[in-house]
Design a protein around this motif. Structure first.
Motif, PDB file in Angstrom:
ATOM      1  N   ASP A  82       0.836  -1.211   0.000  1.00  0.00           N
ATOM      2  CA  ASP A  82       0.000   0.000   0.000  1.00  0.00           C
ATOM      3  C   ASP A  82       0.868   1.257   0.000  1.00  0.00           C
ATOM      4  O   ASP A  82       0.668   2.188   0.792  1.00  0.00           O
ATOM      5  N   VAL A  83       1.833   1.273  -0.915  1.00  0.00           N
ATOM      6  CA  VAL A  83       2.808   2.363  -0.946  1.00  0.00           C
ATOM      7  C   VAL A  83       2.141   3.717  -1.164  1.00  0.00           C
ATOM      8  O   VAL A  83       2.672   4.754  -0.741  1.00  0.00           O
ATOM      9  N   ASP A  84       0.965   3.738  -1.791  1.00  0.00           N
ATOM     10  CA  ASP A  84       0.275   5.003  -2.019  1.00  0.00           C
ATOM     11  C   ASP A  84      -0.236   5.626  -0.722  1.00  0.00           C
ATOM     12  O   ASP A  84      -0.624   6.805  -0.704  1.00  0.00           O
ATOM     13  N   ARG A  85      -0.224   4.867   0.377  1.00  0.00           N
ATOM     14  CA  ARG A  85      -0.665   5.381   1.674  1.00  0.00           C
ATOM     15  C   ARG A  85       0.511   5.849   2.533  1.00  0.00           C
ATOM     16  O   ARG A  85       0.316   6.298   3.665  1.00  0.00           O
ATOM     17  N   VAL A  86       1.716   5.744   2.008  1.00  0.00           N
ATOM     18  CA  VAL A  86       2.911   6.139   2.761  1.00  0.00           C
ATOM     19  C   VAL A  86       3.393   7.493   2.260  1.00  0.00           C
ATOM     20  O   VAL A  86       3.617   7.685   1.062  1.00  0.00           O
ATOM     21  N   LEU A  87       3.558   8.431   3.181  1.00  0.00           N
ATOM     22  CA  LEU A  87       4.020   9.775   2.857  1.00  0.00           C
ATOM     23  C   LEU A  87       5.430   9.993   3.391  1.00  0.00           C
ATOM     24  O   LEU A  87       5.870   9.314   4.323  1.00  0.00           O
ATOM     25  N   GLN A  88       6.124  10.962   2.802  1.00  0.00           N
ATOM     26  CA  GLN A  88       7.424  11.365   3.331  1.00  0.00           C
ATOM     27  C   GLN A  88       7.504  12.889   3.341  1.00  0.00           C
ATOM     28  O   GLN A  88       6.851  13.567   2.538  1.00  0.00           O
ATOM     29  N   SER A  89       8.310  13.404   4.256  1.00  0.00           N
ATOM     30  CA  SER A  89       8.441  14.854   4.376  1.00  0.00           C
ATOM     31  C   SER A  89       9.267  15.408   3.224  1.00  0.00           C
ATOM     32  O   SER A  89      10.143  14.737   2.679  1.00  0.00           O
ATOM     33  N   THR A  90       8.967  16.645   2.857  1.00  0.00           N
ATOM     34  CA  THR A  90       9.681  17.297   1.761  1.00  0.00           C
ATOM     35  C   THR A  90      10.839  18.144   2.259  1.00  0.00           C
ATOM     36  O   THR A  90      11.544  18.755   1.465  1.00  0.00           O
ATOM     37  N   PHE A  91      11.012  18.224   3.544  1.00  0.00           N
ATOM     38  CA  PHE A  91      12.183  18.894   4.110  1.00  0.00           C
ATOM     39  C   PHE A  91      12.574  18.181   5.391  1.00  0.00           C
ATOM     40  O   PHE A  91      11.878  17.271   5.843  1.00  0.00           O
ATOM     41  N   SER A  92      13.679  18.573   5.977  1.00  0.00           N
ATOM     42  CA  SER A  92      14.235  17.846   7.118  1.00  0.00           C
ATOM     43  C   SER A  92      13.660  18.337   8.450  1.00  0.00           C
ATOM     44  O   SER A  92      13.360  19.521   8.617  1.00  0.00           O
ATOM     45  N   PHE A  93      13.556  17.396   9.375  1.00  0.00           N
ATOM     46  CA  PHE A  93      13.103  17.670  10.736  1.00  0.00           C
ATOM     47  C   PHE A  93      14.220  17.308  11.712  1.00  0.00           C
ATOM     48  O   PHE A  93      15.152  16.574  11.382  1.00  0.00           O
ATOM     49  N   SER A  94      14.072  17.783  12.944  1.00  0.00           N
ATOM     50  CA  SER A  94      14.998  17.382  14.007  1.00  0.00           C
ATOM     51  C   SER A  94      14.518  16.070  14.623  1.00  0.00           C
ATOM     52  O   SER A  94      13.383  15.627  14.397  1.00  0.00           O
ATOM     53  N   TYR A  95      15.396  15.465  15.418  1.00  0.00           N
ATOM     54  CA  TYR A  95      15.023  14.227  16.098  1.00  0.00           C
ATOM     55  C   TYR A  95      13.883  14.477  17.081  1.00  0.00           C
ATOM     56  O   TYR A  95      12.971  13.652  17.220  1.00  0.00           O
ATOM     57  N   LEU A  96      13.879  15.633  17.746  1.00  0.00           N
ATOM     58  CA  LEU A  96      12.798  15.958  18.675  1.00  0.00           C
ATOM     59  C   LEU A  96      11.475  16.150  17.933  1.00  0.00           C
ATOM     60  O   LEU A  96      10.415  15.748  18.421  1.00  0.00           O
ATOM     61  N   ASP A  97      11.534  16.746  16.750  1.00  0.00           N
ATOM     62  CA  ASP A  97      10.327  16.867  15.933  1.00  0.00           C
ATOM     63  C   ASP A  97       9.767  15.483  15.604  1.00  0.00           C
ATOM     64  O   ASP A  97       8.549  15.255  15.656  1.00  0.00           O
ATOM     65  N   PHE A  98      10.663  14.559  15.252  1.00  0.00           N
ATOM     66  CA  PHE A  98      10.222  13.204  14.926  1.00  0.00           C
ATOM     67  C   PHE A  98       9.539  12.549  16.117  1.00  0.00           C
ATOM     68  O   PHE A  98       8.480  11.930  15.975  1.00  0.00           O
ATOM     69  N   ARG A  99      10.095  12.711  17.300  1.00  0.00           N
ATOM     70  CA  ARG A  99       9.479  12.112  18.489  1.00  0.00           C
ATOM     71  C   ARG A  99       8.112  12.730  18.760  1.00  0.00           C
ATOM     72  O   ARG A  99       7.161  12.023  19.131  1.00  0.00           O
ATOM     73  N   ASP A 100       7.996  14.031  18.564  1.00  0.00           N
ATOM     74  CA  ASP A 100       6.707  14.688  18.765  1.00  0.00           C
ATOM     75  C   ASP A 100       5.659  14.165  17.782  1.00  0.00           C
ATOM     76  O   ASP A 100       4.521  13.852  18.167  1.00  0.00           O
ATOM     77  N   LEU A 101       6.029  14.083  16.521  1.00  0.00           N
ATOM     78  CA  LEU A 101       5.089  13.624  15.506  1.00  0.00           C
ATOM     79  C   LEU A 101       4.690  12.166  15.745  1.00  0.00           C
ATOM     80  O   LEU A 101       3.539  11.779  15.540  1.00  0.00           O
ATOM     81  N   THR A 102       5.636  11.363  16.196  1.00  0.00           N
ATOM     82  CA  THR A 102       5.329   9.962  16.483  1.00  0.00           C
ATOM     83  C   THR A 102       4.323   9.844  17.626  1.00  0.00           C
ATOM     84  O   THR A 102       3.394   9.037  17.577  1.00  0.00           O
ATOM     85  N   ALA A 103       4.504  10.667  18.632  1.00  0.00           N
ATOM     86  CA  ALA A 103       3.651  10.564  19.818  1.00  0.00           C
ATOM     87  C   ALA A 103       2.304  11.256  19.653  1.00  0.00           C
ATOM     88  O   ALA A 103       1.307  10.820  20.244  1.00  0.00           O
ATOM     89  N   GLU A 104       2.236  12.313  18.825  1.00  0.00           N
ATOM     90  CA  GLU A 104       1.060  13.177  18.850  1.00  0.00           C
ATOM     91  C   GLU A 104       0.303  13.283  17.528  1.00  0.00           C
ATOM     92  O   GLU A 104      -0.835  13.774  17.520  1.00  0.00           O
ATOM     93  N   HIS A 105       0.892  12.849  16.433  1.00  0.00           N
ATOM     94  CA  HIS A 105       0.206  12.969  15.138  1.00  0.00           C
ATOM     95  C   HIS A 105      -0.930  11.947  15.060  1.00  0.00           C
ATOM     96  O   HIS A 105      -0.700  10.742  15.107  1.00  0.00           O
ATOM     97  N   ARG A 106      -2.157  12.426  14.913  1.00  0.00           N
ATOM     98  CA  ARG A 106      -3.318  11.544  14.935  1.00  0.00           C
ATOM     99  C   ARG A 106      -3.720  11.041  13.544  1.00  0.00           C
ATOM    100  O   ARG A 106      -4.671  10.277  13.416  1.00  0.00           O
ATOM    101  N   GLY A 107      -2.965  11.462  12.541  1.00  0.00           N
ATOM    102  CA  GLY A 107      -3.288  11.040  11.180  1.00  0.00           C
ATOM    103  C   GLY A 107      -2.409   9.939  10.642  1.00  0.00           C
ATOM    104  O   GLY A 107      -2.675   9.389   9.569  1.00  0.00           O
ATOM    105  N   PHE A 108      -1.342   9.598  11.360  1.00  0.00           N
ATOM    106  CA  PHE A 108      -0.437   8.535  10.945  1.00  0.00           C
ATOM    107  C   PHE A 108      -0.611   7.323  11.856  1.00  0.00           C
ATOM    108  O   PHE A 108      -0.589   7.446  13.082  1.00  0.00           O
ATOM    109  N   SER A 109      -0.740   6.155  11.256  1.00  0.00           N
ATOM    110  CA  SER A 109      -0.794   4.927  12.056  1.00  0.00           C
ATOM    111  C   SER A 109       0.606   4.435  12.381  1.00  0.00           C
ATOM    112  O   SER A 109       0.810   3.698  13.356  1.00  0.00           O
ATOM    113  N   GLN A 110       1.587   4.820  11.579  1.00  0.00           N
ATOM    114  CA  GLN A 110       2.992   4.454  11.804  1.00  0.00           C
ATOM    115  C   GLN A 110       3.861   5.606  11.324  1.00  0.00           C
ATOM    116  O   GLN A 110       3.522   6.312  10.366  1.00  0.00           O
ATOM    117  N   THR A 111       4.979   5.787  11.990  1.00  0.00           N
ATOM    118  CA  THR A 111       5.956   6.785  11.549  1.00  0.00           C
ATOM    119  C   THR A 111       7.353   6.196  11.641  1.00  0.00           C
ATOM    120  O   THR A 111       7.613   5.255  12.401  1.00  0.00           O
TER     121      THR A 111
END
Length: 261
Positions: free
Chosen positions: A56-85
């Motif tokens: 289901d590759v059409d359901r997988v998104l990637q960022s168009t610019f870079s994030f910090s490691y802390l940003d990644f942890r925040d998005l993993t814990a709080e993003h309600r639109g992703f089932s996996q990060t």
């Protein structure tokens, strides 16, 4: 047509002698045309004939610019639109082999990278969330391509310690040769757990602040859309989470995350 070929070659040779710059230009244009055609066909082969082997590759998104490691942890814990990060970066990696440093295309990846991409190990295990814990030992998954080419599929490599960038790293498993990562341009053959990055590299990545400073942006983040979530909703949710942890003026986030393909 073939009977005229010798005559055509002689005519072309005479023209080249009379106007060498014109002839050289013609040869150059042919070479450029051939190279461009080959590049287009290679891209078409990669995108149309051999798409990324991700369920289901059409359901997988990637960022168009870079994030910090802390940003990644925040998005993993709080993003309600992703089932996996998952997150990844491509620092320079080299394996010591027979006293020589073998440069390989590698990636540092978070523990859910192989879950996000739906992969199964050929041997051993793949990286997981246990490899994300702070202080976790350096571990790596090797591509079946590298395992075959360099190590002749030696089963003793699984669980063995190899030297990567002059640091000991335990090889915990082998990934499928068909899996070439999440990019059509970069095909890693070595995947190292993300938290070991500061100890494995020098320069920018080796700074103690690499994993603790929001200003150090170096990660691409990927996410699998949860059921019923659109790309637009995922980007809006990314905006909410991102700016909840930053005192900054909000910007348009509609293109922050796009499909892998």
């Amino acid at each position: 047509m073939m009977r005229n070929l010798p005559s055509d070659i002689r005519d072309a040779a005479r023209l080249f002698r009379r106007a060498p710059l014109f002839g050289a230009g013609a040869v150059l244009m042919l070479a450029l045309g051939t190279g461009a055609t080959a590049a287009i066909l290679s891209l078409a082969d990669a995108t149309l004939l051999r798409p990324l082997p991700i369920p289901d590759v059409d359901r997988v998104l990637q960022s168009t610019f870079s994030f910090s490691y802390l940003d990644f942890r925040d998005l993993t814990a709080e993003h309600r639109g992703f089932s996996q990060t998952a997150a990844w970066a491509y620092p320079p990696l080299a394996i010591e082999q027979g006293g020589d440093a073998l440069q390989v295309t590698g990636a540092v990846v978070s523990g859910d990278y192989f879950v996000l991409t739906g992969q199964q190990p050929v041997a051993g295990r793949l990286l997981n969330r246990g490899d994300d814990v702070a202080g976790a030992p350096a571990t790596a998954v090797m591509s079946e391509r590298l395992w075959t080419r360099v190590y002749r599929r030696d089963p003793q490599l699984i669980g063995a310690v190899v030297t990567i960038n002059r640091r000991p790293v335990t090889v915990v498993g082998i990934s499928s040769a068909a899996f070439r990562g999440v990019s059509l341009q970069i095909a890693p053959e070595l995947f190292v757990n993300l938290v070991s990055l500061p100890d494995l590299t020098t320069g920018f990545y080796a700074n103690p602040e690499t994993m603790a400073n929001r200003g150090r942006v170096f990660l691409t983040i990927g996410g699998r859309l949860a059921d019923g979530i659109t790309i637009g909703q995922a980007n809006e949710e990314a905006r909410r989470v991102y700016y909840a942890h930053r005192n900054a003026k909000e910007k348009d986030t509609s293109g922050w995350f796009v499909p892998l393909l």
